[in-house]
Each structure stands twice: as structure tokens, then as C-alpha cells.
Design a protein around this motif. Structure first.
Motif, PDB file in Angstrom:
ATOM      1  N   THR A 292      42.193  41.168  33.970  1.00 14.04           N
ATOM      2  CA  THR A 292      40.819  41.131  34.478  1.00 14.04           C
ATOM      3  C   THR A 292      40.767  41.327  35.990  1.00 14.04           C
ATOM      4  N   ALA A 293      41.636  40.623  36.724  1.00 10.06           N
ATOM      5  CA  ALA A 293      41.583  40.685  38.186  1.00 10.06           C
ATOM      6  C   ALA A 293      41.855  42.087  38.736  1.00 10.06           C
ATOM      7  N   PRO A 294      42.950  42.783  38.325  1.00 11.01           N
ATOM      8  CA  PRO A 294      43.143  44.139  38.860  1.00 11.01           C
ATOM      9  C   PRO A 294      42.002  45.089  38.509  1.00 11.01           C
ATOM     10  N   ALA A 295      41.450  44.957  37.299  1.00 10.78           N
ATOM     11  CA  ALA A 295      40.359  45.852  36.889  1.00 10.78           C
ATOM     12  C   ALA A 295      39.099  45.596  37.704  1.00 10.78           C
ATOM     13  N   SER A 296      38.723  44.324  37.851  1.00  9.71           N
ATOM     14  CA  SER A 296      37.510  44.020  38.607  1.00  9.71           C
ATOM     15  C   SER A 296      37.672  44.378  40.078  1.00  9.71           C
ATOM     16  N   ASN A 297      38.853  44.152  40.644  1.00  9.27           N
ATOM     17  CA  ASN A 297      39.083  44.517  42.046  1.00  9.27           C
ATOM     18  C   ASN A 297      38.994  46.021  42.261  1.00  9.27           C
ATOM     19  N   SER A 298      39.432  46.809  41.283  1.00  7.41           N
ATOM     20  CA  SER A 298      39.334  48.260  41.419  1.00  7.41           C
ATOM     21  C   SER A 298      37.875  48.716  41.396  1.00  7.41           C
ATOM     22  N   LEU A 299      37.010  48.001  40.672  1.00  8.47           N
ATOM     23  CA  LEU A 299      35.600  48.372  40.635  1.00  8.47           C
ATOM     24  C   LEU A 299      34.921  48.158  41.987  1.00  8.47           C
ATOM     25  N   TYR A 300      35.395  47.183  42.758  1.00  9.88           N
ATOM     26  CA  TYR A 300      34.778  46.917  44.056  1.00  9.88           C
ATOM     27  C   TYR A 300      35.056  48.015  45.071  1.00  9.88           C
ATOM     28  N   THR A 301      35.964  48.947  44.764  1.00 12.21           N
ATOM     29  CA  THR A 301      36.147  50.100  45.648  1.00 12.21           C
ATOM     30  C   THR A 301      34.993  51.083  45.513  1.00 12.21           C
ATOM     31  N   ARG A 302      34.146  50.894  44.498  1.00 17.89           N
ATOM     32  CA  ARG A 302      33.053  51.834  44.226  1.00 17.89           C
ATOM     33  C   ARG A 302      31.691  51.291  44.659  1.00 17.89           C
ATOM     34  N   VAL A 303      31.722  50.290  45.546  1.00 18.28           N
ATOM     35  CA  VAL A 303      30.485  49.718  46.080  1.00 18.28           C
ATOM     36  C   VAL A 303      30.557  49.731  47.604  1.00 18.28           C
ATOM     37  N   PRO A 304      29.427  49.558  48.322  1.00 21.24           N
ATOM     38  CA  PRO A 304      29.444  49.552  49.793  1.00 21.24           C
ATOM     39  C   PRO A 304      30.252  48.388  50.359  1.00 21.24           C
ATOM     40  N   ARG A 305      30.617  48.491  51.641  1.00 20.48           N
ATOM     41  CA  ARG A 305      31.470  47.489  52.283  1.00 20.48           C
ATOM     42  C   ARG A 305      30.823  46.108  52.279  1.00 20.48           C
ATOM     43  N   GLU A 306      29.519  46.044  52.482  1.00 19.27           N
ATOM     44  CA  GLU A 306      28.853  44.751  52.496  1.00 19.27           C
ATOM     45  C   GLU A 306      28.984  44.056  51.147  1.00 19.27           C
ATOM     46  N   THR A 307      28.918  44.838  50.081  1.00 17.94           N
ATOM     47  CA  THR A 307      29.101  44.270  48.744  1.00 17.94           C
ATOM     48  C   THR A 307      30.534  43.832  48.539  1.00 17.94           C
TER      49      THR A 307
ATOM     50  N   ARG B  68      40.471  55.845  43.370  1.00 23.78           N
ATOM     51  CA  ARG B  68      41.523  56.428  42.548  1.00 23.78           C
ATOM     52  C   ARG B  68      42.877  55.839  42.898  1.00 23.78           C
ATOM     53  N   ARG B  69      43.134  55.695  44.185  1.00 16.94           N
ATOM     54  CA  ARG B  69      44.391  55.090  44.632  1.00 16.94           C
ATOM     55  C   ARG B  69      44.462  53.616  44.231  1.00 16.94           C
ATOM     56  N   ALA B  70      43.312  52.946  44.259  1.00 19.91           N
ATOM     57  CA  ALA B  70      43.281  51.528  43.905  1.00 19.91           C
ATOM     58  C   ALA B  70      43.716  51.306  42.464  1.00 19.91           C
ATOM     59  N   ARG B  71      43.301  52.200  41.564  1.00 20.32           N
ATOM     60  CA  ARG B  71      43.695  52.041  40.163  1.00 20.32           C
ATOM     61  C   ARG B  71      45.206  52.153  39.999  1.00 20.32           C
ATOM     62  N   GLU B  72      45.857  52.915  40.872  1.00 18.94           N
ATOM     63  CA  GLU B  72      47.309  53.053  40.807  1.00 18.94           C
ATOM     64  C   GLU B  72      48.022  51.876  41.474  1.00 18.94           C
TER      65      GLU B  72
ATOM     66  N   GLY C 100      40.681  53.754  32.699  1.00 19.02           N
ATOM     67  CA  GLY C 100      39.748  53.159  33.632  1.00 19.02           C
ATOM     68  C   GLY C 100      39.634  51.661  33.430  1.00 19.02           C
ATOM     69  N   ALA C 101      38.610  51.068  34.033  1.00 20.59           N
ATOM     70  CA  ALA C 101      38.524  49.609  34.103  1.00 20.59           C
ATOM     71  C   ALA C 101      37.926  48.959  32.862  1.00 20.59           C
ATOM     72  N   MET C 102      37.165  49.707  32.053  1.00 16.74           N
ATOM     73  CA  MET C 102      36.370  49.058  31.010  1.00 16.74           C
ATOM     74  C   MET C 102      37.229  48.270  30.021  1.00 16.74           C
ATOM     75  N   TRP C 103      38.194  48.934  29.395  1.00 12.48           N
ATOM     76  CA  TRP C 103      38.996  48.239  28.383  1.00 12.48           C
ATOM     77  C   TRP C 103      39.899  47.191  29.010  1.00 12.48           C
ATOM     78  N   THR C 104      40.263  47.385  30.270  1.00 12.59           N
ATOM     79  CA  THR C 104      41.078  46.376  30.954  1.00 12.59           C
ATOM     80  C   THR C 104      40.277  45.111  31.209  1.00 12.59           C
ATOM     81  N   LEU C 105      38.946  45.215  31.263  1.00 12.40           N
ATOM     82  CA  LEU C 105      38.085  44.040  31.384  1.00 12.40           C
ATOM     83  C   LEU C 105      37.745  43.428  30.028  1.00 12.40           C
ATOM     84  N   VAL C 106      37.570  44.274  29.023  1.00 10.74           N
ATOM     85  CA  VAL C 106      37.115  43.796  27.713  1.00 10.74           C
ATOM     86  C   VAL C 106      38.227  43.072  26.947  1.00 10.74           C
TER      87      VAL C 106
END
Length: 436
Positions: free
Chosen positions: A342-357, A138-142, A290-296
């Protein structure tokens, strides 16, 4: 004065230092980028497959090395050793450019072009992996669009500094300036790491796992597969624009100084667009939708720009008495939306995956896969040109690729293996926007 500071940065030292750190990272990169690009413009797109092939091989060799470092060492050491390695390389290139007249553009380009590409991808990818580790979703999106603005400011300042200094000191001393900027960025990132470590010791622990986990994650996570396709298609359009522009530059711009100036202006225009998008549309969409339209949306813009070039070809538009090729507008637009949205949106999505990912999987996609895509696109452009394909036919392929990328972007943002999104109420989002 406080009203000029985004609300996302107020009372948040980590966010402020991260924004400054990204400013210095991209200042460092954009000091040397115009020098690299003019080497590509000197030889045209026919040599780009060679440059990207070598880059891909280097990425392939470095991937297990990076995976081993991530698995075994603390985050602070990983940052320190990686950034220090590139600082040392910058200093080592100084005597090479002092002998530039004897070595020639192709000889230097075969090494420096590849190194700058590796430098950019590894340093930036590691930076955003670290950011995804520090900030929650949530903080990442801001905060990510604001951090990205700091980087874009560096991307504008870097070419300006290069243009101002190159005539006074030459090319070689610029590499020292770039090394100083990267060192400052490293100092700031280490400060963030120390501060964050005091709050959460687990974040500093080595991630563990296999050095090849990044590749394994690709096969096990739908999200990474979607991001891989999006990277190949979305960034492929940017690479296509770069290759076509290289041919234009080779045919129409003769001297190295003029080529460097041409690419410097493209960098300035693209990064100005990036800042505008990050300050306006990107953050609005990320916070509210959210990230979807920022990617599309960037994929739709790419398709429109390619269609314009397909119709207009090598025509120029006149702005304030200057002729601007449509290919230059394509390059500015694709790069602007790539890094501005694209870059800010995709980077925010990586906050929702494990650290190894975040580290291994993200690095696999944004280094090895990215350069594989560059190799495929530049080889394709070279091959199609030799077969007699014109600009219209090549850009039509790009339009189709952009349409597929738009569908893939939607799938990536809604991938089932992402952690649940941290929802915010619309009034809260609007209030935060108003205060920023």
C-alpha cells in the motif's frame, strides 16, 4: 557485484542516497518502537484510546505549524529543522528513561507513546513528500519500491540492534543511538536536496499558500478524500489488530522484557514480509499494472486474515515447536501488506499531484487523519468490549471495513484529479525488471 545492485539504483546517486536515508530513518524509529509497544502491552487496549486521543490533539496543534513551515521556508530548511527537532527530543528523553523505575509505565507511556507516534508519522510522511518532489511519476514507480526496501532493511536492523544492545547498555542509551541514526538520514537527505536544487531551482522554492491548505485540499480534491477513507479503513485494520494483540499480551505475557521480546519478534516478522513483497510482488505490479492493484490487493488480504481470526479466535499455530497466536499473524500480515504494497503505491500516486498537495495535503492525511482513525478504532474496540462483544463480532466489522477499503483503493488510483499517468511499454518494463 554490480549484478546484485538493482538496476533502479545504478548510476543514480539520488536514488542510492534516498535508499540509505530511509534505512537510517526506520532504523532510528525501530530502535525505540519495541520500547513504546511494551508500554502499550503493559496497560492493555483500555488505555490506548487515551494515548491516541492525546496524539490526535498534538497532531491538531502541530498541523498549522507544519503548514506554516512548508509555506514559508525552503525544502532544505524544512527538512533540517524538522529532523533536528526530533533528534533533540530523543536526547531529551534519555534522563526520563533513566528514571523509568520511579515514574512507571503509564506515566512514561502517556508522553513517550504519543511522542513516538508523532515522530513516526511526521518524519516518514515528510520523507515521502520529499521523494515525491524529487522523482517523476514514471521513475517513482521504479524506484519507490527499492527505496522502501532500504527502509524495511532498517526496520529489521533496528529491532535486532535493540535486542543486542538493551541487555548491555539499558534503554536510555538506545535513544542516543536512535538520534545518531536520524542525524545520518538528515545528512543524506540534505545532500539529495543540494544535488536536486542544482538541477531545478524551482523545487527548492517555498511552496507558499495557507498553513491550513492541507485541510482545504481535502475538501477540494477527490483524490485526497479517497486517500483519507482508505487511510481510515485500511490502517484501521492494523490498529484493530494492534489493540486486540495488546489485550492478548496483557492477559498472557507478564514481564516487560517478555513483552518487549514478543513485539520485537512481531516487528522482525512483519518487516521481513515487507521486504519480500517490495522485492517481488509490489514492484512487479507497480511497473506493469500501475498503482491500482497494488492498493486493492492488501485490502483483500486484510479481509481474509480477519476472517481467519474470526473463525479461529485466540487459537495458536505451531511453528517449529513454538505457538504463534492467530492475532500475531493478523498483526504481521496487515502491517506487512500495508508497508510492503500500500505505501509504495500510494506514495507513487502523490507524484501526480501539485507540490502543495504532496506536502500539506499528504501530511494532513497521514498525520491528523491517521491518528483520528486510530482514536476511533481503539475507542470502538474498548467500547464494544465493555458492551460484551467478542473477538468474532469485532473482527467481522473489520472484514466489512476491508471490503469497503478495497473499493476505495480502486477509486483513489483512478481519481479524475490525478495528472495523466506516464505510460511505459511492457517490453521496457520487463527489460528493466530482468536487469534488476
Amino acid at each position: 557485484m554490480s549484478s546484485l545492485i538493482p538496476a533502479a539504483l545504478r548510476k543514480d546517486a539520488a536514488a542510492t542516497m534516498a535508499t540509505l536515508a530511509f534505512f537510517f530513518v526506520l532504523t532510528s524509529y525501530y530502535i525505540v518502537r519495541p520500547v513504546r509497544d511494551q508500554l502499550g502491552g503493559a496497560v492493555g487496549s483500555s488505555q490506548l484510546p487515551l494515548f491516541y486521543a492525546v496524539t490526535f490533539v498534538v497532531m491538531l496543534l502541530l498541523m498549522p505549524v507544519f503548514g506554516t513551515l512548508v509555506a514559508r521556508f525552503q525544502r532544505r530548511r524544512l527538512l533540517g529543522w524538522s529532523y533536528s527537532f526530533f533528534v533533540a527530543c530523543l536526547l531529551a528523553f534519555i534522563p526520563v528513561f533513566m528514571a523509568q523505575d520511579r515514574l512507571g509505565a503509564r506515566a512514561i507511556g502517556s508522553v513517550f507513546y504519543v511522542w513516538v507516534s508523532v515522530f513516526n508519522l511526521f518524519v516518514v510522511s515528510l520523507f515521502w513528500s520529499f521523494m515525491a518532489d524529487v522523482f517523476r511519476e514514471r521513475r517513482a514507480r521504479e524506484i519507490f519500491p527499492v527505496i522502501a526496501v532500504g527502509g524495511s532493511a532498517g526496520a529489521i536492523f533496528g529491532p535486532m540492534l535493540t535486542s543486542a544492545l538493551v541487555g548491555l547498555v539499558g534503554v536510555a542509551p538506545l535513544l542516543f543511538v536512535s538520534a545518531v541514526m536520524l542525524t545520518i538520514a538528515l545528512f543524506l537527505l540534505l545532500r539529495i536536496s543540494v544535488q536536486q536544487c542544482a538541477q531545478c531551482e524551482d523545487a527548492e522554492a517555498p511552496i507558499g499558500g495557507s498553513p491550513w491548505a492541507g485541510a482545504k485540499e481535502f475538501f477540494s480534491r477527490p483524490f485526497l478524500r479517497y486517500m483519507t477513507i482508505l487511510m481510515l479503513l485500511g490502517d484501521g485494520v492494523g490498529t484493530l489488530a494492534y489493540a486486540l494483540t495488546a489485550d492478548y499480551v496483557k492477559a498472557h505475557i507478564v514481564t516487560a522484557a517478555a513483552r518487549t521480546d514478543f513485539y520485537t519478534h512481531i516487528d522482525w516478522a512483519a518487516n521481513t514480509l515487507v521486504v519480500f513483497l517490495q522485492l517481488t510482488l509490489s514492484r512487479q505490479l507497480l511497473v506493469r499494472r500501475g498503482a491500482m492493484w497494488t492498493l486493492v490487493l492488501p485490502q483483500i488480504v486484510n479481509a481474509v486474515l480477519l476472517a481467519i481470526v474470526m473463525i479461529g479466535g485466540h487459537a495458536e499455530l505451531r511453528f517449529f515447536g513454538y505457538g504463534v497466536p492467530l492475532l500475531a499473524l493478523l498483526m504481521v500480515g496487515t502491517r506487512g501488506f500495508m508497508y510492503g504494497m500500500t505505501a509504495p503505491a500510494s506514495n507513487s500516486l502523490y507524484t501526480r499531484v501539485p507540490r502543495e498537495t504532496r506536502y500539506k495535503g499528504k501530511n494532513f492525511v497521514e498525520t491528523l487523519v491517521w491518528r483520528f482513525g486510530d482514536l476511533v478504532v481503539t475507542s470502538g474496540v474498548s467500547g464494544l468490549t465493555k458492551l460484551g462483544a467478542g473477538l468474532s463480532g469485532i473482527t467481522l466489522i473489520g472484514v466489512v471495513g476491508s471490503a469497503i477499503a478495497a473499493w476505495t483503493a480502486r477509486k483513489a488510483a483512478t481519481s479524475p484529479d490525478l495528472a495523466p499517468e506516464e505510460h511505459r511499454t511492457l517490453p521496457q518494463a520487463l527489460d528493466n525488471q530482468a536487469r534488476s
